[in-house]
Design a protein around this motif. Structure first.
Motif, PDB file in Angstrom:
ATOM      1  N   ARG A 163       0.833  -1.200   0.000  1.00  0.00           N
ATOM      2  CA  ARG A 163       0.000   0.000   0.000  1.00  0.00           C
ATOM      3  C   ARG A 163       0.875   1.260   0.000  1.00  0.00           C
ATOM      4  O   ARG A 163       0.589   2.221  -0.706  1.00  0.00           O
ATOM      5  CB  ARG A 163      -0.918  -0.010   1.233  1.00  0.00           C
ATOM      6  N   ALA A 164       1.946   1.234   0.767  1.00  0.00           N
ATOM      7  CA  ALA A 164       2.849   2.394   0.801  1.00  0.00           C
ATOM      8  C   ALA A 164       3.444   2.652  -0.578  1.00  0.00           C
ATOM      9  O   ALA A 164       3.563   3.803  -1.017  1.00  0.00           O
ATOM     10  CB  ALA A 164       3.972   2.149   1.818  1.00  0.00           C
ATOM     11  N   GLU A 165       3.794   1.561  -1.286  1.00  0.00           N
ATOM     12  CA  GLU A 165       4.367   1.722  -2.627  1.00  0.00           C
ATOM     13  C   GLU A 165       3.334   2.306  -3.585  1.00  0.00           C
ATOM     14  O   GLU A 165       3.646   3.154  -4.427  1.00  0.00           O
ATOM     15  CB  GLU A 165       4.859   0.371  -3.152  1.00  0.00           C
ATOM     16  N   MET A 166       2.077   1.831  -3.440  1.00  0.00           N
ATOM     17  CA  MET A 166       1.020   2.331  -4.318  1.00  0.00           C
ATOM     18  C   MET A 166       0.761   3.821  -4.069  1.00  0.00           C
ATOM     19  O   MET A 166       0.578   4.600  -5.004  1.00  0.00           O
ATOM     20  CB  MET A 166      -0.284   1.543  -4.098  1.00  0.00           C
ATOM     21  N   ILE A 167       0.762   4.192  -2.791  1.00  0.00           N
ATOM     22  CA  ILE A 167       0.538   5.614  -2.458  1.00  0.00           C
ATOM     23  C   ILE A 167       1.678   6.461  -3.016  1.00  0.00           C
ATOM     24  O   ILE A 167       1.468   7.500  -3.635  1.00  0.00           O
ATOM     25  CB  ILE A 167       0.401   5.798  -0.921  1.00  0.00           C
ATOM     26  N   SER A 168       2.889   5.950  -2.808  1.00  0.00           N
ATOM     27  CA  SER A 168       4.058   6.689  -3.291  1.00  0.00           C
ATOM     28  C   SER A 168       4.023   6.840  -4.816  1.00  0.00           C
ATOM     29  O   SER A 168       4.295   7.905  -5.367  1.00  0.00           O
ATOM     30  CB  SER A 168       5.324   5.952  -2.856  1.00  0.00           C
ATOM     31  N   ARG A 169       3.627   5.734  -5.465  1.00  0.00           N
ATOM     32  CA  ARG A 169       3.541   5.744  -6.928  1.00  0.00           C
ATOM     33  C   ARG A 169       2.484   6.751  -7.387  1.00  0.00           C
ATOM     34  O   ARG A 169       2.697   7.524  -8.317  1.00  0.00           O
ATOM     35  CB  ARG A 169       3.168   4.330  -7.414  1.00  0.00           C
ATOM     36  N   SER A 170       1.374   6.742  -6.690  1.00  0.00           N
ATOM     37  CA  SER A 170       0.293   7.654  -7.032  1.00  0.00           C
ATOM     38  C   SER A 170       0.731   9.103  -6.821  1.00  0.00           C
ATOM     39  O   SER A 170       0.423   9.979  -7.630  1.00  0.00           O
ATOM     40  CB  SER A 170      -0.919   7.310  -6.162  1.00  0.00           C
ATOM     41  N   GLN A 171       1.454   9.334  -5.740  1.00  0.00           N
ATOM     42  CA  GLN A 171       1.929  10.700  -5.480  1.00  0.00           C
ATOM     43  C   GLN A 171       2.902  11.140  -6.572  1.00  0.00           C
ATOM     44  O   GLN A 171       2.830  12.264  -7.065  1.00  0.00           O
ATOM     45  CB  GLN A 171       2.607  10.771  -4.106  1.00  0.00           C
ATOM     46  N   ARG A 172       3.800  10.243  -6.954  1.00  0.00           N
ATOM     47  CA  ARG A 172       4.767  10.564  -8.009  1.00  0.00           C
ATOM     48  C   ARG A 172       4.028  10.889  -9.312  1.00  0.00           C
ATOM     49  O   ARG A 172       4.345  11.862  -9.995  1.00  0.00           O
ATOM     50  CB  ARG A 172       5.722   9.373  -8.195  1.00  0.00           C
ATOM     51  N   ASP A 173       3.045  10.063  -9.644  1.00  0.00           N
ATOM     52  CA  ASP A 173       2.276  10.299 -10.870  1.00  0.00           C
ATOM     53  C   ASP A 173       1.555  11.639 -10.818  1.00  0.00           C
ATOM     54  O   ASP A 173       1.497  12.362 -11.816  1.00  0.00           O
ATOM     55  CB  ASP A 173       1.268   9.169 -11.107  1.00  0.00           C
ATOM     56  N   ARG A 174       1.000  11.945  -9.654  1.00  0.00           N
ATOM     57  CA  ARG A 174       0.277  13.229  -9.531  1.00  0.00           C
ATOM     58  C   ARG A 174       1.245  14.408  -9.678  1.00  0.00           C
ATOM     59  O   ARG A 174       0.912  15.403 -10.306  1.00  0.00           O
ATOM     60  CB  ARG A 174      -0.449  13.295  -8.176  1.00  0.00           C
ATOM     61  N   ILE A 175       2.422  14.246  -9.104  1.00  0.00           N
ATOM     62  CA  ILE A 175       3.423  15.327  -9.228  1.00  0.00           C
ATOM     63  C   ILE A 175       3.813  15.511 -10.701  1.00  0.00           C
ATOM     64  O   ILE A 175       3.878  16.630 -11.212  1.00  0.00           O
ATOM     65  CB  ILE A 175       4.679  15.011  -8.368  1.00  0.00           C
ATOM     66  N   LEU A 176       4.041  14.392 -11.397  1.00  0.00           N
ATOM     67  CA  LEU A 176       4.449  14.476 -12.810  1.00  0.00           C
ATOM     68  C   LEU A 176       3.346  15.101 -13.669  1.00  0.00           C
ATOM     69  O   LEU A 176       3.621  15.916 -14.556  1.00  0.00           O
ATOM     70  CB  LEU A 176       4.829  13.093 -13.345  1.00  0.00           C
ATOM     71  N   THR A 177       2.113  14.706 -13.384  1.00  0.00           N
ATOM     72  CA  THR A 177       0.994  15.282 -14.144  1.00  0.00           C
ATOM     73  C   THR A 177       0.892  16.779 -13.883  1.00  0.00           C
ATOM     74  O   THR A 177       0.754  17.586 -14.820  1.00  0.00           O
ATOM     75  CB  THR A 177      -0.325  14.585 -13.758  1.00  0.00           C
ATOM     76  N   ALA A 178       0.975  17.152 -12.601  1.00  0.00           N
ATOM     77  CA  ALA A 178       0.886  18.573 -12.247  1.00  0.00           C
ATOM     78  C   ALA A 178       2.032  19.346 -12.891  1.00  0.00           C
ATOM     79  O   ALA A 178       1.837  20.454 -13.408  1.00  0.00           O
ATOM     80  CB  ALA A 178       0.932  18.722 -10.726  1.00  0.00           C
ATOM     81  N   MET A 179       3.229  18.763 -12.850  1.00  0.00           N
ATOM     82  CA  MET A 179       4.390  19.429 -13.437  1.00  0.00           C
ATOM     83  C   MET A 179       4.153  19.702 -14.916  1.00  0.00           C
ATOM     84  O   MET A 179       4.359  20.824 -15.400  1.00  0.00           O
ATOM     85  CB  MET A 179       5.628  18.557 -13.233  1.00  0.00           C
ATOM     86  N   SER A 180       3.691  18.701 -15.658  1.00  0.00           N
ATOM     87  CA  SER A 180       3.533  18.909 -17.105  1.00  0.00           C
ATOM     88  C   SER A 180       2.430  19.935 -17.385  1.00  0.00           C
ATOM     89  O   SER A 180       2.548  20.758 -18.295  1.00  0.00           O
ATOM     90  CB  SER A 180       3.272  17.599 -17.834  1.00  0.00           C
ATOM     91  N   GLU A 181       1.368  19.925 -16.585  1.00  0.00           N
ATOM     92  CA  GLU A 181       0.287  20.902 -16.807  1.00  0.00           C
ATOM     93  C   GLU A 181       0.767  22.327 -16.543  1.00  0.00           C
ATOM     94  O   GLU A 181       0.455  23.252 -17.303  1.00  0.00           O
ATOM     95  CB  GLU A 181      -0.907  20.569 -15.906  1.00  0.00           C
ATOM     96  N   ILE A 182       1.544  22.480 -15.482  1.00  0.00           N
ATOM     97  CA  ILE A 182       1.993  23.839 -15.141  1.00  0.00           C
ATOM     98  C   ILE A 182       3.089  24.314 -16.097  1.00  0.00           C
ATOM     99  O   ILE A 182       3.080  25.462 -16.536  1.00  0.00           O
ATOM    100  CB  ILE A 182       2.449  23.892 -13.664  1.00  0.00           C
ATOM    101  N   VAL A 183       4.014  23.422 -16.430  1.00  0.00           N
ATOM    102  CA  VAL A 183       5.077  23.820 -17.368  1.00  0.00           C
ATOM    103  C   VAL A 183       4.472  24.174 -18.728  1.00  0.00           C
ATOM    104  O   VAL A 183       4.867  25.152 -19.362  1.00  0.00           O
ATOM    105  CB  VAL A 183       6.135  22.707 -17.508  1.00  0.00           C
ATOM    106  N   ALA A 184       3.479  23.386 -19.163  1.00  0.00           N
ATOM    107  CA  ALA A 184       2.858  23.669 -20.463  1.00  0.00           C
ATOM    108  C   ALA A 184       2.175  25.032 -20.452  1.00  0.00           C
ATOM    109  O   ALA A 184       2.148  25.728 -21.466  1.00  0.00           O
ATOM    110  CB  ALA A 184       1.843  22.572 -20.797  1.00  0.00           C
TER     111      ALA A 184
END
Lengths: 158, 212
Positions: free
Chosen positions: B12-33
């Protein structure tokens, strides 16, 4: 290396751009066929960049990391080169291309120049003129004309 | 609710961490764009992703590492789609057509990520620019295979494939700058003529493009 975050960077970039554009426009205007004018234009641009590596680095490499105004001006410079290349469409109606092809060629020439300048090899750029003319001419005048560009005697200057 | 398997807490910790990483990457691309790399602060990214600043730094050393992380994931995904599409084709022009179509479709489906990777990444610093160029160069051998079908291929310029790839990416770059990601797939016939003519000649390249 010039500092792209320096407040004077944009003004320095503009000065270089003006000088280069003057030379390119002078080479491109004339009565000769598009292909001859295009070759002359790229030749003066490459010679201009090669004669002062620091200036070339400021103009092509460091400008990438400057702010939005420089990015926009840099992009306009590439578009101007694209407009010149697009002249090939008027000359060769049988192979007329949408303007985005010319922009693609201009971007590829710019990227090639960027790689050489960044690696300290800008002196090689004028020698790449036949290869880049091959690539520029081909979509408009066809493969035979493109190959002729590779076979033209080349002295490294106009 | 079904019980987690043995070692479930770690899972579960890995899944949460993975989800957080994905959310950060998505947010990063939206803001950079939207704001460009220089305008994309860690504060904006974490706020949009809904994660703490500390979580950002648990996943990425800094903003540039985050940008490059997103680029590497996008590159792996697009390469996988290109390979999957190309391997269904029996000849080289067909593989180029299918691979390019897959690339253009990916760009249209992911406009913010595409803009981040193909427009903004190169402004992020020398390391990002170098990685961007390496990635582009890695596609050159795909076109270089066309030399096998070209009479007198030894006469073709050695810079040809880098120029073709650079030209294709620059065409996409133009559309993304104008906010026209949805139009990118319509570039396929133009790109096919552009990329195939040096090897197949204008007529054959035009035929492949017309069939696209």
């Amino acid at each position: 290396m010039s500092d792209p975050h320096d407040p004077d960077f944009a003004a320095a970039w503009d000065r270089v751009d003006r000088l280069l554009q003057e030379r390119m426009i002078a080479a491109f205007c004339g009565e000769e066929p598009w292909r001859e004018r295009m070759r002359a234009t790229l030749a003066v641009a490459f010679a201009f960049l090669a004669e002062d590596p620091e200036r070339a680095r400021l103009y092509v490499v460091d400008s990438l990391f400057a702010g939005e105004p420089v990015h926009k001006a840099r992009h306009l410079a590439i578009e101007r080169l694209g407009d010149m290349i697009d002249g090939g469409s008027e000359e060769a109606m049988a192979l007329a291309r949408p303007p985005i092809v010319a922009l693609g060629i201009a971007g590829a020439i710019w990227s090639h120049s960027h790689g050489l300048i960044r690696d300290g090899r800008v002196a090689e750029l004028p020698g790449d003129l036949p290869q880049l003319m091959f690539f520029t001419v081909l979509p408009y005048l066809g493969t035979a004309a493109a190959h002729e560009e590779l076979e033209r005697p080349f002295s490294g200057s106009l | 609710m079904e019980r987690l398997p043995a070692g479930g807490d770690r899972f579960r910790a890995e899944m949460i961490s993975r989800s957080q990483r994905d959310r950060i990457l998505t947010a990063m691309s939206e803001i950079v764009a939207k704001r460009g790399y220089q305008g994309a602060t860690v504060e904006l990214i974490t706020k949009r992703a809904g994660v703490a600043r500390a979580t950002f730094y648990e996943n990425f050393e800094n903003r540039e590492a985050c940008l490059l992380g997103g680029f590497e994931e996008a590159l792996a995904e697009v390469r996988s789609r290109i390979d999957a599409a190309a391997e269904l084709e029996s000849d080289w022009p067909g593989r180029i057509r299918a691979g390019l179509a897959a690339f253009l479709a990916y760009v249209a489906e992911n406009p913010a990520l595409a803009r981040t990777c193909l427009v903004e990444l190169m402004t992020a610093g020398p390391a990002a620019m170098e990685r961007y160029e390496q990635a582009l160069q890695s596609f050159a051998p795909v076109f270089a295979r066309g030399r096998e079908f070209t009479a007198g291929s030894e006469e073709l310029p050695e810079t040809l494939e880098d120029s073709i790839v650079g030209g294709i990416v620059w065409m996409v770059h133009q559309r993304l700058l104008r906010g026209e990601a949805a139009l990118v797939p319509s570039l396929l016939p133009t790109m096919l003529e552009f990329g195939l003519a040096p090897y197949l000649g204008e007529q054959r390249a035009a035929e492949v493009a017309a069939a696209a």
